[in-house]
Design a protein around this motif. Structure first.
Motif, PDB file in Angstrom:
ATOM      1  N   TYR A 125       0.837  -1.206   0.000  1.00 57.01           N
ATOM      2  CA  TYR A 125       0.000   0.000   0.000  1.00 57.01           C
ATOM      3  C   TYR A 125       0.871   1.255   0.000  1.00 57.01           C
ATOM      4  N   GLU A 126       1.961   1.184   0.742  1.00 58.65           N
ATOM      5  CA  GLU A 126       2.868   2.323   0.794  1.00 58.65           C
ATOM      6  C   GLU A 126       3.473   2.585  -0.594  1.00 58.65           C
ATOM      7  N   GLU A 137       0.805   4.090  -2.889  1.00 60.43           N
ATOM      8  CA  GLU A 137       0.432   5.466  -2.539  1.00 60.43           C
ATOM      9  C   GLU A 137       1.551   6.467  -2.752  1.00 60.43           C
ATOM     10  N   LYS A 138       2.794   6.029  -2.512  1.00 61.07           N
ATOM     11  CA  LYS A 138       3.885   7.009  -2.475  1.00 61.07           C
ATOM     12  C   LYS A 138       4.805   7.016  -3.682  1.00 61.07           C
ATOM     13  N   THR A 149       5.951   7.946  -6.810  1.00 65.27           N
ATOM     14  CA  THR A 149       5.481   8.972  -7.754  1.00 65.27           C
ATOM     15  C   THR A 149       5.690   8.557  -9.213  1.00 65.27           C
ATOM     16  N   TRP A 161     -10.405   1.189  -3.070  1.00 61.82           N
ATOM     17  CA  TRP A 161      -9.324   1.913  -2.378  1.00 61.82           C
ATOM     18  C   TRP A 161      -8.464   2.683  -3.389  1.00 61.82           C
ATOM     19  N   LEU A 162      -8.123   2.049  -4.507  1.00 61.53           N
ATOM     20  CA  LEU A 162      -7.332   2.739  -5.544  1.00 61.53           C
ATOM     21  C   LEU A 162      -8.076   3.994  -6.011  1.00 61.53           C
ATOM     22  N   GLU A 209     -10.350   5.741  -4.351  1.00 59.79           N
ATOM     23  CA  GLU A 209     -10.341   6.767  -3.289  1.00 59.79           C
ATOM     24  C   GLU A 209      -9.009   7.498  -3.235  1.00 59.79           C
ATOM     25  N   LYS A 210      -7.929   6.768  -3.490  1.00 62.63           N
ATOM     26  CA  LYS A 210      -6.589   7.368  -3.446  1.00 62.63           C
ATOM     27  C   LYS A 210      -6.208   8.002  -4.788  1.00 62.63           C
ATOM     28  N   GLN A 211      -7.102   7.920  -5.737  1.00 56.60           N
ATOM     29  CA  GLN A 211      -6.868   8.455  -7.093  1.00 56.60           C
ATOM     30  C   GLN A 211      -5.610   7.870  -7.734  1.00 56.60           C
ATOM     31  N   ILE A 212      -5.448   6.577  -7.541  1.00 61.02           N
ATOM     32  CA  ILE A 212      -4.332   5.867  -8.172  1.00 61.02           C
ATOM     33  C   ILE A 212      -4.874   5.244  -9.465  1.00 61.02           C
TER      34      ILE A 212
END
Ligand code: GTP
Ligand code: MG
Length: 202
Positions: free
Chosen positions: A97-98, A101-102, A104, A129-130, A132-135
């Protein structure tokens, strides 16, 4: 796009140790045994660039492969593997997940789903979840060699109906068989097009 060069760069669980080069990156994720590593081998025309196994839980680290010296393919551990202890599972989940999310450089995540199964809560929630995190992500339905055309179409319809309960529209969808090579041209074309778009933005 032709893959002329594919090399393993590094494996780790720590995103600060991922390659520093700022080139586009595409990651493969999904349940254990869905065929992430096999698909990486199929796309790169290599038998065992990424390690595969009939038993779930083979890939345990974030693995970077550099393709044509221009972009990275990333093989991730699977989620939803019951035999990993609870403690290991939460450690797994944490670094994956890290990373998602991180990191770049991550341009797009490929969520792999076994085309034989009905929508599974764990996959649906993961894509939620993706979102929501805009991934950004697309879906690859794997192992299509294992289903008849009509059964595959039926399963895809069921999947779309389930997803459209939460989503306004479907993400892009690819179909693949690591066994037969299906999906290779479409997936590589998508990556090539995305790489070009990024270049034009710079
Ligand atoms: P983990 O690393 O454990 O998360 O699994 P993975 O998602 O990387 O799966 P892997 O590529 O190791 O493949 C799991 C099993 O599925 C292996 O036995 C593969 O041979 C088989 N497999 C993968 N893709 C396909 C496919 O497209 N068709 C068929 N028939 N079998 C496949
Ligand atoms: Mg694997």
């Amino acid at each position: 796009m032709k893959i002329k060069h594919a090399e393993f760069i590094i494996s780790n669980t720590d995103i600060t140790k991922c390659p520093k080069e700022q080139i586009p990156e595409y990651a493969f994720i999904g349940r254990s045994n869905v065929g992430k590593s096999s698909l990486i081998n199929m796309l790169t025309n290599r038998k065992s660039l990424a390690k595969t196994s009939g038993k779930p839980g083979k890939t345990q680290l974030i693995n970077h492969f550099k393709i044509n010296k221009e972009w990275f393919l990333v093989d991730l551990p699977g989620y939803g593997y019951a035999k990993v202890s609870k403690k290991d599972r939460s450690a797994f989940t944490k670094f994956i997940y890290e990373y998602l999310e991180k990191r770049t450089e991550l341009i797009c995540t490929f969520v792999l789903i076994d085309c034989r199964h009905e929508p599974q809560k764990i996959d649906v929630e993961f894509m939620q979840w993706l979102g929501e995190k805009q991934i950004p992500f697309v879906i690859i339905f794997t192992k299509i060699d294992k289903l008849s055309k009509s059964k595959l179409e039926k399963n895809l319809e069921v999947y779309k109906t389930e997803m459209l309960k939460n989503w306004e529209e479907m993400p892009e969808i690819f179909l693949s068989s690591a066994e037969k090579g299906d999906g290779k041209d479409q997936i590589l074309k998508f990556i090539c097009k995305t790489n070009d778009q990024i270049k034009n933005m710079l």
